[in-house]
Design a protein around this motif. Structure first.
Motif, mmCIF file in Angstrom:
data_model
loop_
_atom_site.group_PDB
_atom_site.id
_atom_site.type_symbol
_atom_site.label_atom_id
_atom_site.label_comp_id
_atom_site.label_asym_id
_atom_site.label_seq_id
_atom_site.Cartn_x
_atom_site.Cartn_y
_atom_site.Cartn_z
ATOM 1 N N GLU A 124 21.319 2.798 3.753
ATOM 2 C CA GLU A 124 20.352 3.650 4.472
ATOM 3 C C GLU A 124 18.908 3.300 4.126
ATOM 4 N N SER A 125 18.734 2.331 3.231
ATOM 5 C CA SER A 125 17.388 2.008 2.744
ATOM 6 C C SER A 125 16.695 1.063 3.725
ATOM 7 N N THR A 126 15.738 1.608 4.463
ATOM 8 C CA THR A 126 15.124 0.845 5.552
ATOM 9 C C THR A 126 14.214 -0.279 5.047
ATOM 10 N N ASN A 127 13.639 -0.103 3.873
ATOM 11 C CA ASN A 127 12.653 -1.098 3.397
ATOM 12 C C ASN A 127 13.234 -2.158 2.476
ATOM 13 N N SER A 128 14.442 -1.911 1.935
ATOM 14 C CA SER A 128 14.950 -2.766 0.849
ATOM 15 C C SER A 128 15.055 -4.253 1.209
ATOM 16 N N ASP A 129 15.657 -4.571 2.356
ATOM 17 C CA ASP A 129 15.921 -5.990 2.667
ATOM 18 C C ASP A 129 14.649 -6.809 2.613
ATOM 19 N N PRO A 184 -1.687 -7.420 -9.089
ATOM 20 C CA PRO A 184 -2.266 -6.195 -9.672
ATOM 21 C C PRO A 184 -1.226 -5.098 -9.938
ATOM 22 N N TYR A 185 -0.207 -4.998 -9.089
ATOM 23 C CA TYR A 185 0.847 -3.988 -9.283
ATOM 24 C C TYR A 185 1.674 -4.358 -10.522
ATOM 25 N N ALA A 186 2.047 -5.634 -10.621
ATOM 26 C CA ALA A 186 2.872 -6.082 -11.749
ATOM 27 C C ALA A 186 2.140 -5.834 -13.070
ATOM 28 N N ILE A 220 0.854 -1.203 0.000
ATOM 29 C CA ILE A 220 0.000 0.000 0.000
ATOM 30 C C ILE A 220 0.885 1.246 0.000
ATOM 31 N N ARG A 221 1.910 1.233 0.836
ATOM 32 C CA ARG A 221 2.816 2.393 0.930
ATOM 33 C C ARG A 221 3.468 2.667 -0.429
ATOM 34 N N GLN A 222 4.069 1.636 -1.004
ATOM 35 C CA GLN A 222 4.818 1.869 -2.242
ATOM 36 C C GLN A 222 3.891 2.193 -3.428
ATOM 37 N N SER A 250 0.796 3.383 -3.424
ATOM 38 C CA SER A 250 0.108 4.676 -3.321
ATOM 39 C C SER A 250 1.103 5.825 -3.513
ATOM 40 N N GLN A 251 2.324 5.671 -3.004
ATOM 41 C CA GLN A 251 3.323 6.732 -3.227
ATOM 42 C C GLN A 251 3.661 6.839 -4.698
ATOM 43 N N HIS A 252 3.675 5.698 -5.349
ATOM 44 C CA HIS A 252 3.934 5.691 -6.787
ATOM 45 C C HIS A 252 2.794 6.415 -7.526
ATOM 46 N N MET A 264 18.716 10.921 -7.429
ATOM 47 C CA MET A 264 18.078 10.779 -6.100
ATOM 48 C C MET A 264 16.767 10.015 -6.177
ATOM 49 N N MET A 265 16.160 9.967 -7.367
ATOM 50 C CA MET A 265 14.868 9.263 -7.507
ATOM 51 C C MET A 265 14.953 7.803 -7.055
ATOM 52 N N PHE A 266 16.155 7.212 -7.186
ATOM 53 C CA PHE A 266 16.286 5.785 -6.849
ATOM 54 C C PHE A 266 16.265 5.532 -5.347
ATOM 55 N N ALA A 280 1.596 10.930 3.280
ATOM 56 C CA ALA A 280 2.162 10.037 2.261
ATOM 57 C C ALA A 280 3.204 10.787 1.438
ATOM 58 N N LYS A 281 4.245 10.078 1.066
ATOM 59 C CA LYS A 281 5.295 10.697 0.263
ATOM 60 C C LYS A 281 4.950 10.602 -1.229
ATOM 61 N N TYR A 282 5.688 11.331 -2.028
ATOM 62 C CA TYR A 282 5.706 11.150 -3.487
ATOM 63 C C TYR A 282 7.130 11.457 -3.909
ATOM 64 N N SER A 283 7.461 11.118 -5.166
ATOM 65 C CA SER A 283 8.868 11.200 -5.558
ATOM 66 C C SER A 283 9.446 12.610 -5.400
ATOM 67 N N SER A 284 10.636 12.652 -4.798
ATOM 68 C CA SER A 284 11.355 13.905 -4.549
ATOM 69 C C SER A 284 11.518 14.743 -5.824
ATOM 70 N N ILE A 285 11.620 14.074 -6.958
ATOM 71 C CA ILE A 285 11.957 14.765 -8.215
ATOM 72 C C ILE A 285 10.956 15.855 -8.589
ATOM 73 N N PHE A 286 9.700 15.684 -8.168
ATOM 74 C CA PHE A 286 8.675 16.621 -8.646
ATOM 75 C C PHE A 286 8.598 17.887 -7.798
ATOM 76 N N ASN A 287 9.569 18.051 -6.910
ATOM 77 C CA ASN A 287 9.625 19.269 -6.101
ATOM 78 C C ASN A 287 10.649 20.270 -6.629
HETATM 79 N N1 BYC Z 1 11.405 10.504 -3.089
HETATM 80 O O1 BYC Z 1 13.764 2.184 2.180
HETATM 81 P P1 BYC Z 1 13.723 2.991 0.939
HETATM 82 C C1 BYC Z 1 7.134 8.890 -12.853
HETATM 83 C C2 BYC Z 1 11.591 7.266 0.873
HETATM 84 S S1 BYC Z 1 6.851 8.769 -11.185
HETATM 85 C C3 BYC Z 1 10.689 10.528 -1.947
HETATM 86 O O2 BYC Z 1 14.791 2.733 -0.063
HETATM 87 P P2 BYC Z 1 11.715 1.829 -0.792
HETATM 88 C C4 BYC Z 1 6.750 10.085 -13.582
HETATM 89 C C5 BYC Z 1 10.887 5.920 0.927
HETATM 90 O O3 BYC Z 1 9.511 6.051 0.561
HETATM 91 C C6 BYC Z 1 7.941 7.520 -10.657
HETATM 92 N N2 BYC Z 1 10.828 9.591 -0.973
HETATM 93 O O4 BYC Z 1 12.264 2.866 0.283
HETATM 94 C C7 BYC Z 1 5.544 10.724 -13.325
HETATM 95 C C8 BYC Z 1 11.097 5.556 2.377
HETATM 96 O O5 BYC Z 1 10.200 6.263 3.218
HETATM 97 P P3 BYC Z 1 8.874 5.545 3.884
HETATM 98 C C9 BYC Z 1 7.905 7.250 -9.213
HETATM 99 C C10 BYC Z 1 11.707 8.589 -1.218
HETATM 100 O O6 BYC Z 1 10.271 2.034 -0.907
HETATM 101 C C11 BYC Z 1 5.224 11.896 -14.001
HETATM 102 C C12 BYC Z 1 12.470 6.121 2.684
HETATM 103 O O7 BYC Z 1 12.716 7.129 1.715
HETATM 104 N N3 BYC Z 1 8.369 5.887 -9.071
HETATM 105 O O8 BYC Z 1 7.628 7.979 -13.369
HETATM 106 O O9 BYC Z 1 12.194 0.432 -0.534
HETATM 107 C C13 BYC Z 1 6.103 12.447 -14.939
HETATM 108 C C14 BYC Z 1 13.557 5.065 2.638
HETATM 109 O O10 BYC Z 1 13.738 4.547 1.305
HETATM 110 C C15 BYC Z 1 12.449 8.499 -2.408
HETATM 111 C C16 BYC Z 1 8.003 5.115 -8.026
HETATM 112 O O11 BYC Z 1 7.333 5.548 -7.128
HETATM 113 C C17 BYC Z 1 12.284 9.520 -3.366
HETATM 114 N N4 BYC Z 1 12.972 9.534 -4.523
HETATM 115 O O12 BYC Z 1 12.431 2.292 -2.156
HETATM 116 C C18 BYC Z 1 7.296 11.791 -15.222
HETATM 117 C C19 BYC Z 1 8.460 3.672 -8.096
HETATM 118 N N5 BYC Z 1 13.219 7.397 -2.343
HETATM 119 O O13 BYC Z 1 7.945 5.248 2.737
HETATM 120 C C20 BYC Z 1 7.619 10.584 -14.554
HETATM 121 C C21 BYC Z 1 7.923 2.810 -6.990
HETATM 122 C C22 BYC Z 1 12.976 6.819 -1.174
HETATM 123 O O14 BYC Z 1 9.367 4.280 4.540
HETATM 124 N N6 BYC Z 1 8.682 2.965 -5.785
HETATM 125 N N7 BYC Z 1 12.074 7.526 -0.477
HETATM 126 O O15 BYC Z 1 8.328 6.579 4.815
HETATM 127 C C23 BYC Z 1 9.844 2.302 -5.548
HETATM 128 O O16 BYC Z 1 10.367 1.570 -6.380
HETATM 129 C C24 BYC Z 1 10.462 2.466 -4.182
HETATM 130 O O17 BYC Z 1 9.482 2.949 -3.300
HETATM 131 C C25 BYC Z 1 11.719 3.410 -4.169
HETATM 132 C C26 BYC Z 1 12.195 3.559 -2.723
HETATM 133 C C27 BYC Z 1 12.852 2.789 -4.994
HETATM 134 C C28 BYC Z 1 11.387 4.791 -4.711
#
Ligand code: BYC
Length: 313
Positions: free
Chosen positions: A204-209, A146-148, A35-37, A39-41, A196-198, A105-112
């Protein structure tokens, strides 16, 4: 069956590459992290429409405008597929939207970051969508069904997004001195935020393991970041531009590009809500939601009318 047995069966399924579906038993933490990942996506897709939406009315030609409108619409569609995928885990759309608006809820840092010139549209397509695809190709094989499935369609559209971004920059890179300078400036500003988007370093990645064990993630943040650097360091040669990193260098031993240290203080600052445009982005989302209230009400009223009619027939 004990909880331990259920967990063993669940992990065995994941290990055999069997997708987890909405009605299957799953550990509460697996449900929560998905849900976290997801919805943030979804939020990232919707907030991601704003920086590019800013340039629709100022696109330099009809062709570029049509492409940009199509791209921004695609992002809305991606948000919808992803909200729908997250809803299968038992959270409502309203709750997710509330969490975005309240800052929970978070969203990607890049859009700021702001979009200051037309070349930013190219840089976003090439670098931001390029980084997004690198991460999302792996998510096509994520363990939650459903995510895949949502990701397969999203990835097809993202490839077009990246291609159009590169094409826009290629035209600028062959243009006048001022156009070349605009192109280089956009690359300079978007390069580090794209890395930084990655997410944070693996250490430091708390959720990765846990996410890797559950095959929600198939590659770590650092692995994907390295793949991205290797790809872009080659592609930039075609543009005749440079990346703003004096430490970027091919390492023959590692068979990868070495690159400089990311400014993690900046990253966490943006993630915590203090980036250049965080406030502006959330204000715009809240305003759109408030102003769209009548549309949601009208749609519900229409659906109820239709239901009444078919019940009476
Ligand atoms: N920005 O343990 P980690 C697009 C947070 S949109 C903000 O490594 P995880 C597009 C992370 O949430 C593409 N926060 O986390 C649209 C965690 O905090 P919480 C967006 C970040 O989840 C329009 C904490 O840092 N893609 O394509 O294992 C126009 C520790 O991180 C960020 C997705 O969302 C960040 N960059 O790995 C153009 C892909 N990075 O939640 C283009 C789906 C980390 O524990 N998401 N955090 O409080 C993922 O694949 C993973 O969630 C991530 C992070 C690789 C991003």
């Amino acid at each position: 069956m004990t909880l331990h047995d259920l967990e063993k069966i669940f992990q065995a399924k994941i290990d055999q590459e069997i997708k987890i579906e909405p009605k299957d038993w799953m550990p509460e933490a697996y449900r929560k992290t998905n849900i976290r990942q997801i919805s943030q996506h979804a939020h990232s897709e919707i907030v991601g429409m704003l920086p590019e939406g800013n340039w629709i009315s100022r696109a330099p030609s009809l062709k570029r405008k049509a492409i940009l409108v199509a791209k921004v619409q695609d992002e809305a569609g991606h948000g919808l597929y992803l909200y729908a995928a997250a809803e299968t885990l038992g959270i409502s759309r309203d709750q997710m939207i509330d969490d975005l608006h309240s800052g929970k809820a978070k969203y990607s840092s890049i859009f700021n970051y702001p979009t200051l010139s037309w070349a930013d549209m190219g840089a976003i397509g090439w670098l931001v969508d390029g980084a997004a695809i690198m991460n999302q190709v792996m998510l096509c094989r994520t363990s939650y069904g459903p995510y895949a499935r949502a990701m397969v369609r999203i990835c097809k559209e993202e490839s077009f997004h990246q291609r159009q971004g590169f094409d826009a920059l290629l035209v600028l890179s062959k243009g006048s001195e001022a156009q070349r300078a605009m192109c280089q400036d956009a690359i300079n500003r978007w390069w580090w935020p794209s890395l930084m988007m990655f997410g944070p370093k693996d250490s430091e990645s708390t959720n990765s393991d846990q996410s890797m064990k559950w095959k929600i993630k198939r590659k770590t943040n650092d692995e994907l970041r390295q793949n991205f650097v290797d790809m872009i360091a080659e592609q930039i040669k075609l543009l005749g531009m440079t990346l703003p990193d004096p430490d970027l260098k091919w390492n023959e031993e590692r068979k990868h590009y070495d690159f400089g240290e990311i400014d993690w203080t900046e990253f966490w600052n943006v993630v915590k809500g203090n980036g250049p445009c965080n406030k502006q982005r959330l204000d715009a989302r809240r305003k759109a939601h408030t102003e769209g209230q009548w549309v949601r009400e009208a749609a519900i009223a229409y659906a109820n009318k239709k239901k009444e009619k078919s019940a009476a027939a």
